[in-house]
Scaffold this motif. Sequence first.
Motif, PDB file in Angstrom:
ATOM      1  N   ILE A   1      -6.276   1.270  11.069  1.00 40.58           N
ATOM      2  CA  ILE A   1      -5.126   1.313  10.157  1.00 40.58           C
ATOM      3  C   ILE A   1      -5.114   0.021   9.336  1.00 40.58           C
ATOM      4  N   THR A   2      -5.086   0.176   8.025  1.00 41.12           N
ATOM      5  CA  THR A   2      -5.029  -1.026   7.180  1.00 41.12           C
ATOM      6  C   THR A   2      -3.653  -1.101   6.514  1.00 41.12           C
ATOM      7  N   ILE A   3      -3.166  -2.336   6.403  1.00 42.60           N
ATOM      8  CA  ILE A   3      -1.847  -2.552   5.796  1.00 42.60           C
ATOM      9  C   ILE A   3      -1.991  -3.458   4.572  1.00 42.60           C
ATOM     10  N   SER A   4      -1.606  -2.950   3.413  1.00 36.71           N
ATOM     11  CA  SER A   4      -1.430  -3.795   2.229  1.00 36.71           C
ATOM     12  C   SER A   4       0.068  -3.884   2.027  1.00 36.71           C
ATOM     13  N   ARG A   5       0.541  -4.992   1.515  1.00 38.72           N
ATOM     14  CA  ARG A   5       2.014  -5.117   1.432  1.00 38.72           C
ATOM     15  C   ARG A   5       2.454  -6.080   0.361  1.00 38.72           C
ATOM     16  N   GLU A   6       3.602  -5.750  -0.219  1.00 43.57           N
ATOM     17  CA  GLU A   6       4.262  -6.671  -1.141  1.00 43.57           C
ATOM     18  C   GLU A   6       4.835  -7.830  -0.327  1.00 43.57           C
ATOM     19  N   PHE A   7       4.883  -8.997  -0.953  1.00 45.09           N
ATOM     20  CA  PHE A   7       5.437 -10.181  -0.291  1.00 45.09           C
ATOM     21  C   PHE A   7       6.931  -9.972  -0.015  1.00 45.09           C
ATOM     22  N   GLY A   8       7.325 -10.143   1.237  1.00 46.33           N
ATOM     23  CA  GLY A   8       8.733  -9.995   1.603  1.00 46.33           C
ATOM     24  C   GLY A   8       9.119  -8.577   1.998  1.00 46.33           C
TER      25      GLY A   8
ATOM     26  N   PHE B   1       0.478   1.280   2.356  1.00 42.08           N
ATOM     27  CA  PHE B   1       0.996   0.251   1.437  1.00 42.08           C
ATOM     28  C   PHE B   1       2.498   0.108   1.695  1.00 42.08           C
ATOM     29  N   VAL B   2       2.946  -1.114   1.920  1.00 40.45           N
ATOM     30  CA  VAL B   2       4.356  -1.364   2.257  1.00 40.45           C
ATOM     31  C   VAL B   2       5.032  -2.081   1.099  1.00 40.45           C
ATOM     32  N   TYR B   3       6.193  -1.573   0.690  1.00 39.73           N
ATOM     33  CA  TYR B   3       6.886  -2.156  -0.462  1.00 39.73           C
ATOM     34  C   TYR B   3       8.398  -2.083  -0.251  1.00 39.73           C
ATOM     35  N   ALA B   4       9.132  -2.740  -1.144  1.00 37.64           N
ATOM     36  CA  ALA B   4      10.606  -2.721  -1.042  1.00 37.64           C
ATOM     37  C   ALA B   4      11.199  -3.157  -2.369  1.00 37.64           C
TER      38      ALA B   4
ATOM     39  N   CYS C   1       2.593   5.354   1.390  1.00 38.41           N
ATOM     40  CA  CYS C   1       3.290   4.186   0.839  1.00 38.41           C
ATOM     41  C   CYS C   1       4.712   4.221   1.389  1.00 38.41           C
ATOM     42  N   ILE C   2       5.125   3.134   2.013  1.00 40.95           N
ATOM     43  CA  ILE C   2       6.423   3.121   2.715  1.00 40.95           C
ATOM     44  C   ILE C   2       7.370   2.099   2.107  1.00 40.95           C
ATOM     45  N   ASN C   3       8.547   2.571   1.760  1.00 39.60           N
ATOM     46  CA  ASN C   3       9.593   1.712   1.214  1.00 39.60           C
ATOM     47  C   ASN C   3      10.437   1.182   2.373  1.00 39.60           C
ATOM     48  N   THR C   4      10.452  -0.125   2.572  1.00 43.00           N
ATOM     49  CA  THR C   4      11.187  -0.699   3.707  1.00 43.00           C
ATOM     50  C   THR C   4      12.581  -1.189   3.309  1.00 43.00           C
ATOM     51  N   SER C   5      12.999  -0.943   2.067  1.00 45.80           N
ATOM     52  CA  SER C   5      14.321  -1.404   1.611  1.00 45.80           C
ATOM     53  C   SER C   5      15.409  -0.932   2.581  1.00 45.80           C
ATOM     54  N   SER C   6      16.198  -1.874   3.053  1.00 47.53           N
ATOM     55  CA  SER C   6      17.326  -1.595   3.971  1.00 47.53           C
ATOM     56  C   SER C   6      16.905  -0.852   5.232  1.00 47.53           C
ATOM     57  N   LYS C   7      15.649  -0.935   5.575  1.00 43.57           N
ATOM     58  CA  LYS C   7      15.178  -0.240   6.790  1.00 43.57           C
ATOM     59  C   LYS C   7      14.973  -1.248   7.934  1.00 43.57           C
TER      60      LYS C   7
ATOM     61  N   LEU D   1       9.199   7.385   0.643  1.00 47.74           N
ATOM     62  CA  LEU D   1       7.873   7.601   1.207  1.00 47.74           C
ATOM     63  C   LEU D   1       7.007   8.323   0.175  1.00 47.74           C
ATOM     64  N   CYS D   2       5.786   7.834  -0.016  1.00 47.45           N
ATOM     65  CA  CYS D   2       4.835   8.520  -0.904  1.00 47.45           C
ATOM     66  C   CYS D   2       3.665   8.963  -0.023  1.00 47.45           C
ATOM     67  N   ILE D   3       3.357  10.240  -0.072  1.00 44.97           N
ATOM     68  CA  ILE D   3       2.357  10.800   0.853  1.00 44.97           C
ATOM     69  C   ILE D   3       1.165  11.363   0.099  1.00 44.97           C
ATOM     70  N   ASN D   4      -0.008  10.911   0.487  1.00 49.13           N
ATOM     71  CA  ASN D   4      -1.263  11.387  -0.083  1.00 49.13           C
ATOM     72  C   ASN D   4      -1.750  12.589   0.736  1.00 49.13           C
ATOM     73  N   THR D   5      -1.829  13.753   0.113  1.00 46.70           N
ATOM     74  CA  THR D   5      -2.230  14.960   0.854  1.00 46.70           C
ATOM     75  C   THR D   5      -3.721  15.275   0.711  1.00 46.70           C
ATOM     76  N   SER D   6      -4.481  14.380   0.060  1.00 46.61           N
ATOM     77  CA  SER D   6      -5.921  14.633  -0.129  1.00 46.61           C
ATOM     78  C   SER D   6      -6.589  14.952   1.212  1.00 46.61           C
ATOM     79  N   SER D   7      -7.286  16.069   1.247  1.00 47.86           N
ATOM     80  CA  SER D   7      -8.033  16.496   2.446  1.00 47.86           C
ATOM     81  C   SER D   7      -7.156  16.601   3.693  1.00 47.86           C
ATOM     82  N   LYS D   8      -5.872  16.731   3.503  1.00 45.01           N
ATOM     83  CA  LYS D   8      -4.982  16.825   4.678  1.00 45.01           C
ATOM     84  C   LYS D   8      -4.531  18.281   4.875  1.00 45.01           C
TER      85      LYS D   8
END
Lengths: 200, 200
Positions: free
Chosen positions: B5-12, B121-124, B180-186, A179-186
């Motif tokens: 809430i906006t979601i950007s994501r890597e393919f897969g 942002f979602v990645y793995a 940014c959230i890592n979904t590997s093995s999640k 997990l990467c967390i942006n703490t800007s203004s938080k």
Amino acid sequence: MNKIITISREFGSGGRELGRRLAEELSIAYYDQEIVTELIERTGFAKEYVKQAEERIPLPLLPITTAHTFGIGSNIAIEQQLSIYNHESDIIKEMAEKSDCVIVGRCADYVLRDMDPFRIFVYADIDSKMKRCRERGDDAKDMSEKELKQKISSVDKKRSRYYQFYTDNNWGDRINYDLCINTSSKDIKVLAKKLADFIS
Amino acid sequence: MNKIITISREFGSGGRELGRRLAEELSIAYYDQEIVTELIERTGFAKEYVKQAEERIPLPLLPITTAHTFGIGSNIAIEQQLSIYNHESDIIKEMAEKSDCVIVGRCADYVLRDMDPFRIFVYADIDSKMKRCRERGDDAKDMSEKELKQKISSVDKKRSRYYQFYTDNNWGDRINYDLCINTSSKDIKVLAKKLADFIS
């Protein structure tokens, strides 16, 4: 296996405070300066020397694997710096084996990779980081905007080099974290509570 | 102001599923293909044409601001592609003004920057992404390991170029996101529940 949370953080992002509050929220151990204290007890190194070693790498731009391959490392200063890293790594492993905990910095995400830690990277935009540095006091309060910006950039560069040297991975590269967390203004207090729920 | 809430994501990476489940957990609107459907109704463009335009940029390597500065854009195909982006942006803004919602892709984090969206942002790792692609079926099941890897890389390159072109920012650069959230093995279901608590 114990629940291990590692925190890597940009300078001024509030990552250390987030780690401390997170440990409080989860009622688990928190290790940061405690690692240095333990190291000093075990080795007798001076505190200032350890602090310096934590910010420097023995051989610029060569990852530790390369240094080993070429047999570089006979210099006493280099040996001592490597020794500090190795001692710290041992201490971190012992702490992680003892109980659930939050560990800040010192490549703990890499050192504990076999213990499946939950790896957090904390970051923020430059304005938020400067604001946090100013609020925190210490030497930031006497710096100009430019000086403070340079200091933040310089500390992060050192952290990046240190991490790259000992792990051969890129510091801050999202793939090395859960997990990467942006703490800007938080608000770090609020964030710590939410994060505790997320992790538990 | 609505919770966006906006979601950007890597393919897969499972980002689309995460977005859909997150909207379900929060009982708020979810917009993805709905944006395309609305666009087709408004403009009469063919679905396939819109899909293609969503993956391509009108002028390679020139950000939209540069293209405007130099007055490039008289070609009809270019005009239509820009028109699709602009229509989509209008639709996204209208949707975000209507109610709380989750919006997937289409530079929504940038389009809605004045509405203070929570940007994810979602990645793995590559193994997890390949596994998800295979499980999801469609054309991945007939591909070799190498072909699938290439496809994942190619889709992400297109997304990156598209984002860079329209926003002048780097796709996947952590500073553009709140989390940014890592979904590997999640498990995406579990992750969506935890994320819903984190955000609300």
